[in-house]
Write an enzyme that holds these catalytic residues in place. Structure first.
Site, PDB file in Angstrom:
ATOM      1  N   ASN A   8       0.700  -1.785  -0.162  1.00 21.45           N
ATOM      2  CA  ASN A   8      -0.007   0.114  -0.327  1.00 21.45           C
ATOM      3  C   ASN A   8       0.703   0.746   0.169  1.00 21.45           C
ATOM      4  O   ASN A   8       0.479   2.040  -0.445  1.00 21.45           O
ATOM      5  CB  ASN A   8      -1.041   0.120   1.538  1.00 21.45           C
ATOM      6  CG  ASN A   8      -0.226  -0.126   2.414  1.00 21.45           C
ATOM      7  OD1 ASN A   8       0.267  -1.588   2.436  1.00 21.45           O
ATOM      8  ND2 ASN A   8      -0.373   1.369   3.511  1.00 21.45           N
ATOM      9  N   HIS A   9       1.728   1.240   0.433  1.00 19.22           N
ATOM     10  CA  HIS A   9       3.274   2.512  -0.094  1.00 19.22           C
ATOM     11  C   HIS A   9       3.846   2.575  -0.967  1.00 19.22           C
ATOM     12  O   HIS A   9       4.777   3.999  -0.950  1.00 19.22           O
ATOM     13  CB  HIS A   9       3.610   1.910   1.672  1.00 19.22           C
ATOM     14  CG  HIS A   9       2.621   2.527   3.039  1.00 19.22           C
ATOM     15  ND1 HIS A   9       2.742   4.085   3.629  1.00 19.22           N
ATOM     16  CD2 HIS A   9       2.692   1.656   4.036  1.00 19.22           C
ATOM     17  CE1 HIS A   9       1.675   3.516   4.352  1.00 19.22           C
ATOM     18  NE2 HIS A   9       2.172   3.239   4.633  1.00 19.22           N
TER      19      HIS A   9
HETATM   20 FE   LIG Z   1       5.319  -2.140   5.614  1.00 17.37          FE
HETATM   21 FE   LIG Z   2       2.030  -1.849   3.847  1.00 22.15          FE
END
Ligand SMILES: [Fe+2]
Ligand SMILES: [Fe+2]
Length: 268
Positions: free
Chosen positions: A67-68
């Site tokens: 997600n990052h």
């Molecule tokens: Fe992470």
């Molecule tokens: Fe993550």
């Protein structure tokens, strides 16, 4: 083939402990191919070009995301420059890909990066994406398949194992930054619910404890920060793979003070 996987590398302490130890561990354990997760590599948020160059220089062959992945805008330009994946269940129009095939020790190895749904950005269904991708890979004659399932919920990771057992070589979870104690080989598939972070081990998921404590005490927002100096840990899981099946697995935990711990997988 013998492959190794390192989970979420968090900031400079994570990059440093890899730089100090990876080449030696690779030689000592005869590792053919190293996969690592980059989503927190640059000060805890995403990946810069500089950190990518630094990490690939340590002996890492390919890096997975989460997600990052998108936290540093330059990531969109890095997919063409480096062996970087992002979760495969993002829609097709999103830059990058989540599945690539490599030649390792004279055989093909597919690396597939997926992201769960619970407490994560909205993406396509990771389970349907896994089914379709695995079936495509098998049709292409690729038997050796490694999956990084980037997810918050342990149940999603377990469900992926139960759905894909015997069809893929290994599945390892990332994202929580805290390792689980269930390294196993289940019907030919190496599996660990979460490998845990590589970075500071004396803080809160690799970040300075001050901000998270304040956030939990007051409910007010605050930006996480990676300390420059800390007690750090390198966590790596190693899989022996033959004809698509995992035959041996063990985990290495290396501390910056030199201590090292090894755990063998149980076999079911
Ligand atoms: Fe992470
Ligand atoms: Fe993550």
């Amino acid at each position: 083939m013998r492959i190794a996987f390192i989970g979420d590398i968090v900031g400079r302490p994570g990059r440093s402990i890899i730089k100090e130890n990876l080449k030696k561990i690779k030689d000592e354990h005869h590792i053919d191919f190293v996969i690592a997760n980059y989503e927190n590599a640059s000060h805890g948020f995403g990946l810069t070009s500089k950190s990518a160059a630094e990490l690939f220089n340590t002996g890492i062959n390919v890096m997975t995301g989460g997600n990052h992945t998108w936290d540093k805008k330059e990531i969109h330009t890095l997919f063409d420059k480096y062996e970087l994946l992002r979760p495969h269940n993002y829609p097709d129009e999103v830059s990058g890909t989540g599945c690539k095939i490599y030649e390792v020790a004279g055989e093909k190895l597919a690396v597939l990066n997926l992201m769960g749904h619970f407490s994560m950005p909205m993406t396509d269904n990771p389970f349907r994406c896994a089914k379709e991708t695995i079936s495509d890979l098998h049709e292409q004659g690729v038997q050796n398949i490694f999956i990084d399932i980037h997810a918050e919920a342990t149940a999603e990771k377990r469900a992926l194992l139960m759905m894909c057992k015997s069809q893929v070589s290994a599945i390892v979870g990332t994202h929580t930054h805290v390792s689980t104690d269930d390294l196993q080989i289940y019907e030919g598939t190496g599996y660990l619910t979460d490998i845990g972070l590589t970075g500071c081990r004396d803080n809160v998921i690799g970040m300075s404890a001050k901000i998270p404590i304040q956030r939990f005490l007051t409910g007010l927002p605050g930006r996480f920060d990676v300390p420059d100096k800390c007690k750090s840990i390198l966590q790596m899981v190693i899989f022996d793979i033959s004809a698509g099946k995992c035959t041996k697995a063990f985990k290495i935990k290396k501390f910056n003070d030199g201590r090292e711990f090894q755990t063998e997988a149980w076999i079911d």
